[in-house]
Design an enzyme around this catalytic site. Structure first.
Site, PDB file in Angstrom:
ATOM      1  N   GLU A 169      72.425 -38.341  -1.015  1.00 56.22           N
ATOM      2  CA  GLU A 169      72.744 -39.765  -1.113  1.00 56.22           C
ATOM      3  C   GLU A 169      74.174 -39.890  -0.590  1.00 56.22           C
ATOM      4  O   GLU A 169      75.133 -39.615  -1.301  1.00 56.22           O
ATOM      5  CB  GLU A 169      72.605 -40.206  -2.573  1.00 56.22           C
ATOM      6  CG  GLU A 169      72.278 -41.662  -2.731  1.00 56.22           C
ATOM      7  CD  GLU A 169      73.519 -42.470  -2.961  1.00 56.22           C
ATOM      8  OE1 GLU A 169      74.022 -43.038  -1.961  1.00 56.22           O
ATOM      9  OE2 GLU A 169      73.985 -42.534  -4.094  1.00 56.22           O
TER      10      GLU A 169
ATOM     11  N   GLY B 134      77.771 -38.251  -2.108  1.00 54.64           N
ATOM     12  CA  GLY B 134      79.152 -38.253  -1.613  1.00 54.64           C
ATOM     13  C   GLY B 134      79.189 -38.676  -0.158  1.00 54.64           C
ATOM     14  O   GLY B 134      78.312 -39.407   0.310  1.00 54.64           O
ATOM     15  N   SER B 135      80.191 -38.178   0.544  1.00 59.67           N
ATOM     16  CA  SER B 135      80.381 -38.614   1.930  1.00 59.67           C
ATOM     17  C   SER B 135      79.350 -37.968   2.861  1.00 59.67           C
ATOM     18  O   SER B 135      78.755 -36.936   2.535  1.00 59.67           O
ATOM     19  CB  SER B 135      81.780 -38.211   2.401  1.00 59.67           C
ATOM     20  OG  SER B 135      81.857 -36.798   2.463  1.00 59.67           O
TER      21      SER B 135
ATOM     22  N   GLY C 286      77.611 -34.167   3.069  1.00 52.86           N
ATOM     23  CA  GLY C 286      76.173 -33.970   3.257  1.00 52.86           C
ATOM     24  C   GLY C 286      75.852 -33.103   4.471  1.00 52.86           C
ATOM     25  O   GLY C 286      74.885 -32.349   4.462  1.00 52.86           O
TER      26      GLY C 286
HETATM   27  C1  UN1 Z   1      76.969 -45.228  -5.732  1.00 58.13           C
HETATM   28  O1  UN1 Z   1      77.880 -45.974  -5.357  1.00 58.13           O
HETATM   29  O2  UN1 Z   1      77.009 -43.991  -5.470  1.00 58.13           O
HETATM   30  O3  UN1 Z   1      73.434 -50.010  -6.586  1.00 58.13           O
HETATM   31  C2  UN1 Z   1      75.843 -45.656  -6.572  1.00 58.13           C
HETATM   32  C3  UN1 Z   1      74.563 -49.786  -7.063  1.00 58.13           C
HETATM   33  C4  UN1 Z   1      74.657 -48.882  -8.253  1.00 58.13           C
HETATM   34  C5  UN1 Z   1      74.717 -47.457  -7.823  1.00 58.13           C
HETATM   35  C6  UN1 Z   1      75.771 -47.130  -6.826  1.00 58.13           C
HETATM   36  N1  UN1 Z   1      73.506 -49.089  -9.087  1.00 58.13           N
HETATM   37  O4  UN1 Z   1      75.582 -50.303  -6.627  1.00 58.13           O
END
Ligand code: UN1
Length: 501
Positions: free
Chosen positions: A255, A233-234, A238
């Site tokens: 992430e 998320g944002s 995080g």
């Molecule tokens: C996301 O936007 O959280 O590489 C994941 C990509 C995708 C995954 C994005 N396979 O754009």
């Protein structure tokens, strides 16, 4: 199959009762209409889910890994069988075009395949011991229930990246999806339950979904019965999750935001560059964490590339994401639209020349937020935009020197994805080297988004440092044991220490 929402619900086994079970209204960004009202979990229910998850873990960790892989193999097959329906529900609930909805389900299938293969490996190491008659090894063991917090923009794939690996690694999982996209989560839970029933003898509560707002996620994050929290998320989210998990010595896999850029050099294949920039910047209406947000174009090719890009933008069809001809669906909600407009206003104040960015289809969909993707020419600057705005805005910068472009490229708080378009191997090698892009993903002649399963996915700095979905990311879901075994008749101490009576 016909693709109206009722038929999609039916195909995925979502019942009337479940769709009207509570008061969390689910709104489709396609037309702003409420499509369901689901129940949220209260704090006691979250607590019970965690307790159940612990019990499931105790049983699951004793199942041999290749047998655990069998469950994920069957889950992958359920996803294959329901790819169209789930892809359509993704499209209807989060607004991405159907092609990308299908792509997202394919990404789930791909990670299941990877996890099944891994389930026959999960290998450790043998390490040379300094002591005679000793063997030193490193073994990976299941770690415990894994909490998964996911965002609206990849409502199903991110769950599967985490759960497919976590499950073969011997863990139970609890998923807290975005409150904007609970239906796709409930649909995945149905598919999981069906896979578990088909395989048989799967602990109850091995994979669970908990629905709610931030408080539900917080409870998961703060509970020390959850040794791993994987949150997507944002950066703002995080910043809360990371310290809370660390405070109880848990492990987090984060992430978070990106501020991804493409550099186009004079030798680039311009046609390929235009197509890659287009997909990266406007795909998923600019709502991927990997979306291309900044573009650095060398002065020598600026007047060739930028007009070609504008021409390509003029052909973009914005509209109903289920229509085959549509390339850009709606933004998730009004807030996203407001954020986009504020970012464009700020760009103008900073001297940017804005093309596009206005609201589209307002008459047809007064309660939905479609926009014309924006290109913002910023000229030459000393510092580029620092914030991630989750919308289709592409900031274009002119550069003259590659080292300066790389400096500007890296001079942002985020570090997820990046790309260079060049036919010059020196430039390509530099970009991917230690003095090049500082991102977790550094591509050559392909765009910033659309990473495939197999490579480690994630990024540095405020992106959070987590890695998922490939390479050795599985180790994030296991604990490591170093074992030294003495099969000699002596007891030599390491470091040559003498300790005799
Ligand atoms: C996301 O936007 O959280 O590489 C994941 C990509 C995708 C995954 C994005 N396979 O754009």
């Amino acid at each position: 199959m016909s693709m109206n929402i009722e038929s999609v619900f039916t195909a995925l086994g979502l019942s009337e009762a479940q769709l009207n079970a509570g008061d969390l209204a689910v709104t489709s960004p396609v037309d702003g209409k409420t499509i369901a009202s689901v129940a949220v979990h209260n704090s006691n229910q979250v607590d019970a889910a965690i307790a159940k998850s612990r019990v499931a873990f105790e049983q699951w960790k004793t199942v041999p890994a290749p047998k655990r892989g069998e469950l994920v193999r069957v889950l992958g097959n359920k996803l294959r069988d329901h790819k169209e329906a789930l892809g359509a529900l993704v499209s209807m609930e989060c607004g991405k075009i159907y092609q990308e909805g299908l792509g997202e389900v394919q990404e789930m299938i791909d990670i299941c395949d990877l996890a099944v293969g891994l389930s026959r490996q999960l290998f450790g190491l043998t390490i040379a011991s300094e002591r005679p008659g000793h063997r030193m090894t490193e073994t990976w063991h299941p770690i415990g229930p894994v909490g998964i917090i996911s965002a609206f923009n990849f409502p199903v794939a991110v769950w599967c990246w985490n759960s497919a690996l976590a499950l073969v690694c011997g863990n139970s999982v609890i998923w807290k999806p975005s409150e904007k996209t609970p239906l796709t989560a409930l649909a995945c839970q149905k598919l999981f339950d069906a896979a578990a029933a088909e395989v048989g003898d799967i602990p109850e509560g091995l994979s669970q979904v908990i629905i709610g707002h931030a408080d539900v996620g917080e409870q998961l994050v703060n509970d020390s019965r959850m040794p791993v929290i994987s949150a997507t998320g944002s950066t703002a989210m995080g910043r809360k999750v990371g310290p809370a998990v660390a405070a109880r010595f848990g492990r987090s896999i984060l992430e978070l935001g990106g501020n991804n850029a493409i550099i186009v050099t004079p030798s680039a294949d311009m046609d390929m560059a235009v197509r890659a920039i287009l997909f990266g910047a406007v795909g998923t209406a600019g709502q991927r964490c990997t979306s291309t947000r900044r573009l650095f174009v060398h002065s020598d090719v600026y007047d060739e590339l930028v007009p070609a890009l504008k021409e390509a933008y003029s052909g973009i069809r914005v509209g109903d994401p289920m229509q085959q001809s549509t390339l850009v669906g709606p933004l998730i909600d009004k807030q996203a639209f407001t954020n986009m407009q504020s970012a464009l206003d700020l760009a103008m104040v900073n001297g940017g020349e804005v093309l596009g960015g206005s609201r589209a289809l307002q008459d047809t969909y007064p309660n939905a937020y479609y926009v014309n993707p924006a290109i913002v020419e910023m000229g030459e600057t000393k510092q580029t935009v620092q914030e991630e705005t989750f919308a289709p805005i592409l900031y274009v910068y002119r550069y003259n020197d590659l080292d300066e472009a790389i400096r500007l490229h890296n001079d942002v708080p985020q570090g997820l994805s990046s790309a260079i378009f060049t036919m010059d191997m020196r430039e390509a090698e530099k970009f991917t080297s230690a003095v090049g892009s500082d991102c977790g993903i550094a591509n050559v002649n392909i765009g910033t988004s659309g990473a495939e399963i197999g490579g480690a996915f994630g990024g540095e700095k405020e992106t959070g440092g987590g890695r998922e979905s490939g390479s050795d990311a599985w180790k994030g879901y296991m604990r490591r044991a170093t074992s030294t075994v003495n099969y000699s008749t002596d007891l030599p101490l390491a470091q040559g220490i003498e300790f005799n009576l």
